[in-house]
Write an enzyme that holds these catalytic residues in place. Structure first.
Site, short mmCIF file in Angstrom:
data_model
loop_
_atom_site.label_atom_id
_atom_site.label_comp_id
_atom_site.label_asym_id
_atom_site.label_seq_id
_atom_site.Cartn_x
_atom_site.Cartn_y
_atom_site.Cartn_z
CD GLU A 320 -2.42 -1.44 2.68
OE1 GLU A 320 -2.52 -0.47 3.44
OE2 GLU A 320 -2.74 -2.60 2.98
N GLY A 321 2.11 1.17 -0.37
CA GLY A 321 2.97 2.34 -0.42
C GLY A 321 3.75 2.60 0.85
#
Length: 368
Positions: A320-321
């Site tokens: 998710e980064g």
């Protein structure tokens, strides 16, 4: 659209500016090599910005592309098929690791729905307004996208990159919010690297057991059979075994390189898109940093092929980064050190090694 056209549009970061940055680094009071990889990062940023000394990173942004992959219906993910919108909602509500880190670092987050499988009313209009299609085809038995949808997704990524560059964003942290995305990404990497499914199959950010891993491996194997005949056309490859979110990320990465906008890659999904981008434009990876080693075997293959060395290796697999965002302070630190450390005073170095510069270097060595 032909992604190969990007090869003529992308130039490498300015080599002359990088040499100027290296020469300036040799004049700093801190001995050359004492800052390790931070020196290399500072010089890379100087070349990307065409500025010596380098400018501080003042307007970074996290950009997340979201999508659902129907291959998740085979039980290849730790999350339920069609549930990526829950990840988006949690990020918007500030309850994910990425959201917490973004608050801590004061970095804005932008989410683009490229192919979520949910009613648009469940999420804010700015998130869903760019959607290419609802969900991505089951890549083991059908195409992920039509040719028209693949082109639309790539153009979406290009448009988002232009918006970010025009708004003053000076560095992007790129990630994904997807369910089943690592299966599609691993298929792309296996196809482009010429490896078998078992070599690239990992357990994803949510984690899967051995039975799910075997199902995932079989799905990648079947998708690879469909991918290999279209390896000569990157857009067709994305349509066959990619997805709306992956195609959009590929267009985004390529256009960021055109616009001279540096990007920190996160995990296997962004790495797969970068590998497709490299196949289209061999100079494009010079504009990207690998934020972290996610532990996914496919990511390792992709980064090796692009000669990108991850900045961090802390075992962060949440995706998710988050891993790429954790690397942002390191990049900012490199810029600050390169810009703010003083140079030795002219004439400080004498033939006998005396002088203020030598004393400063010696004092530094003594302190460490």
């Amino acid at each position: 659209m032909n992604l190969d056209d990007f090869s003529d549009l992308i130039e490498r970061p300015d080599g002359g500016v990088r040499r100027d940055a290296e020469e300036r680094r040799e004049r700093l009071v801190v001995p050359t090599g004492a800052l390790g990889r931070l020196d290399e990062l500072g010089e890379w940023l100087s070349a990307a910005q065409q500025a010596v000394p380098v400018r501080a990173i003042e307007q970074p942004r996290v950009v997340l592309f979201a999508g659902d992959h129907k291959v998740a219906e085979l039980g290849v993910s730790g999350r339920a098929a069609g549930s990526a919108h829950e990840l988006v909602r949690a990020t918007l509500d500030g309850t994910t690791p990425l959201a917490v880190l973004a608050r801590q670092f004061s970095v804005p987050v932008r989410i683009i729905d490229a192919g979520l499988d949910c009613d648009p009313e469940l999420l804010p209009e700015p998130v869903v307004r760019h959607r290419v299609r609802r969900g991505t085809g089951r890549i083991d038995i059908e195409d992920a996208l039509t040719a028209e949808e693949a082109e639309q997704a790539v153009r979406l990524g290009i448009a988002i990159a232009d918006e970010e560059a025009d708004s003053g964003t000076d560095l992007v942290v790129l990630g994904d919010l997807s369910v089943g995305g690592t299966t599609a990404a691993s298929t792309l990497i296996a196809a482009l690297c010429g490896t078998d499914a078992s070599v690239v199959t990992g357990r994803g950010g949510a984690g899967i057991d051995d039975l799910a891993w075997m199902r995932k491996c079989a799905a990648i194997r079947d998708a690879l059979r469909r991918a290999r005949p279209v390896l000569g056309d990157q857009l067709e490859l994305l349509a066959t075994v990619g997805g709306a979110d992956l195609a959009a990320m590929t267009g985004f990465l390529l256009q960021c390189a055109v616009r001279r906008l540096p990007v920190i890659l996160d995990g296997v999904v962004s790495s797969a898109c970068a590998l497709v981008g490299q196949r289209a434009a061999f100079r494009a990876p010079d504009w990207w940093l690998a934020g972290q080693a996610s532990g996914e075997p496919a990511q390792g293959k992709a980064l090796d092929r692009m000669a990108l060395n991850p900045l961090l290796d802390h075992g962060v697999i949440v995706g998710e980064g988050s891993g790429a965002l954790l690397a942002l302070p390191l990049v900012r630190a490199a810029a600050a050190l390169a810009a703010e450390l003083p140079e030795r005073k002219p004439g400080a170095d004498e033939e006998d090694g005396a002088g203020e510069g030598a004393d400063a270097a010696a004092s530094y060595d003594d302190a460490t």
